[in-house]
Enzyme design. Structure first.
Site, PDB file in Angstrom:
ATOM      1  N   ILE A  98       0.788  -1.288   0.497  1.00  0.00           N
ATOM      2  CA  ILE A  98      -0.101  -0.131   0.165  1.00  0.00           C
ATOM      3  C   ILE A  98       1.060   0.798  -0.152  1.00  0.00           C
ATOM      4  CG2 ILE A  98      -0.412   0.395   2.118  1.00  0.00           C
ATOM      5  CD1 ILE A  98      -2.988   0.756   1.906  1.00  0.00           C
ATOM      6  N   ASP A 146       1.404  -0.785   9.265  1.00  0.00           N
ATOM      7  CA  ASP A 146       1.581   0.468   9.962  1.00  0.00           C
ATOM      8  C   ASP A 146       3.068   0.339  10.623  1.00  0.00           C
ATOM      9  OD1 ASP A 146       1.624   2.684  11.603  1.00  0.00           O
ATOM     10  OD2 ASP A 146       1.099   0.628  13.661  1.00  0.00           O
ATOM     11  N   SER A 176      -7.173  -4.817  10.891  1.00  0.00           N
ATOM     12  CA  SER A 176      -7.091  -6.065  11.726  1.00  0.00           C
ATOM     13  C   SER A 176      -7.379  -7.343  11.126  1.00  0.00           C
ATOM     14  CB  SER A 176      -8.395  -5.942  12.815  1.00  0.00           C
ATOM     15  OG  SER A 176      -8.890  -4.749  13.260  1.00  0.00           O
ATOM     16  N   THR A 177      -6.714  -7.398   9.786  1.00  0.00           N
ATOM     17  CA  THR A 177      -6.563  -8.787   9.794  1.00  0.00           C
ATOM     18  C   THR A 177      -4.890  -9.154  10.213  1.00  0.00           C
ATOM     19  OG1 THR A 177      -5.761  -8.904   7.136  1.00  0.00           O
ATOM     20  CG2 THR A 177      -8.149  -8.120   7.485  1.00  0.00           C
TER      21      THR A 177
HETATM   22  P1  ADP Z   1      -4.022  -4.960  12.621  1.00  0.00           P
HETATM   23  O1  ADP Z   1      -2.920  -4.892  13.997  1.00  0.00           O
HETATM   24  O2  ADP Z   1      -4.398  -3.996  12.152  1.00  0.00           O
HETATM   25  O3  ADP Z   1      -3.801  -6.406  11.959  1.00  0.00           O
HETATM   26  P2  ADP Z   1      -1.338  -5.944  10.561  1.00  0.00           P
HETATM   27  O4  ADP Z   1      -0.412  -4.214   9.771  1.00  0.00           O
HETATM   28  O5  ADP Z   1      -1.082  -6.527  11.661  1.00  0.00           O
HETATM   29  O6  ADP Z   1      -2.751  -4.428  11.375  1.00  0.00           O
HETATM   30  O7  ADP Z   1      -2.320  -6.008   8.874  1.00  0.00           O
HETATM   31  C1  ADP Z   1      -2.941  -5.599   8.110  1.00  0.00           C
HETATM   32  C2  ADP Z   1      -3.145  -6.225   7.058  1.00  0.00           C
HETATM   33  O8  ADP Z   1      -2.045  -5.376   6.582  1.00  0.00           O
HETATM   34  C3  ADP Z   1      -2.507  -8.022   6.984  1.00  0.00           C
HETATM   35  O9  ADP Z   1      -3.982  -8.359   6.387  1.00  0.00           O
HETATM   36  C4  ADP Z   1      -1.189  -7.439   6.431  1.00  0.00           C
HETATM   37  O10 ADP Z   1      -1.495  -8.754   5.882  1.00  0.00           O
HETATM   38  C5  ADP Z   1      -1.323  -6.289   5.319  1.00  0.00           C
HETATM   39  N1  ADP Z   1      -0.470  -5.568   5.541  1.00  0.00           N
HETATM   40  C6  ADP Z   1       1.223  -5.928   6.012  1.00  0.00           C
HETATM   41  N2  ADP Z   1       2.026  -5.092   5.283  1.00  0.00           N
HETATM   42  C7  ADP Z   1       1.215  -4.203   4.489  1.00  0.00           C
HETATM   43  C8  ADP Z   1       1.605  -3.420   3.309  1.00  0.00           C
HETATM   44  N3  ADP Z   1       3.055  -3.335   2.824  1.00  0.00           N
HETATM   45  N4  ADP Z   1       0.498  -2.911   2.417  1.00  0.00           N
HETATM   46  C9  ADP Z   1      -1.023  -3.579   2.583  1.00  0.00           C
HETATM   47  N5  ADP Z   1      -0.973  -4.782   3.387  1.00  0.00           N
HETATM   48  C10 ADP Z   1       0.492  -4.845   4.266  1.00  0.00           C
END
Ligand code: ADP
Length: 180
Positions: free
Chosen positions: A12, A35, A122-123
């Protein structure tokens, strides 16, 4: 007519959109997952902007959203929203997840931004089951777009295979019926 909802698999932080939504934690301090990726790509200015928000408003509870600039990202702004931690389904997780998407879209609208990219909030670490989370995300966005012309376009950016498959299926089931 161009479809207003798009799905893609990737990182993203690389998207050239008005707003990237961050799956933040309540402290807005940056962490792991998406994040951490957003904070790394945006640079330290984003952490500073989050510190200012924290000073002014305190922590960001689940379901809420705040907006900052986007540091070095191509995007113009980052909306930080906090999804629920999955606790088995009886702790208002569904309604908090819906609020996280809705409040993020409302902030984008209030600031006049036309393109918004969401991760699958949240996934990851928060453990929300992916199929249920995808349904909520997709239908919440779809409903919002039915009632509002802004944002014009929403991207679901899936990092992993499973989310990409789930969102693509939801998109194909919906067809173009969210077109204005
Ligand atoms: P949360 O704490 O809300 O679960 P996470 O960051 O652990 O947040 O995960 C939320 C989603 O973001 C997961 O499905 C993960 O695979 C995805 N994710 C991790 N890195 C990226 C990225 N660089 N771009 C898009 N999605 C990502």
């Amino acid at each position: 007519m161009t479809a207003r909802i798009q799905v893609l698999q990737g990182d993203i932080t690389q998207l050239d959109v008005d707003v990237i939504v961050n799956a933040a934690n309540p402290s807005l301090m940056g962490g792991g997952g998406v994040d951490g990726a957003i904070h790394r790509a945006a640079g330290p200015a984003l952490e500073e902007a989050c510190a200012v928000v924290r000073q002014q408003q305190g922590t960001c509870p689940p379901g809420h959203a705040v907006i900052t600039h986007a540091g070095n990202l191509k995007a113009k702004a980052v909306i930080h929203t906090v999804g629920p931690v999955w606790k088995g389904g009886d702790a208002h997780e569904a309604s908090l997840l819906e609020q996280a998407y809705r409040n993020s879209l409302q902030l984008a609208l209030d600031n006049g931004y036309q393109s918004v990219a969401f991760p699958a909030i949240s996934t990851g670490v928060y453990g929300y089951p992916k199929p249920a989370a995808a349904e909520i995300a997709f239908h919440t966005v779809e409903r919002f777009l039915t009632f509002h012309r802004t944002p014009e376009k929403v991207w679901f950016v899936c990092y992993d295979e499973e989310n990409a498959r789930l969102y693509k299926r939801l998109l194909s089931q919906q067809g173009d019926d969210v077109d204005a």
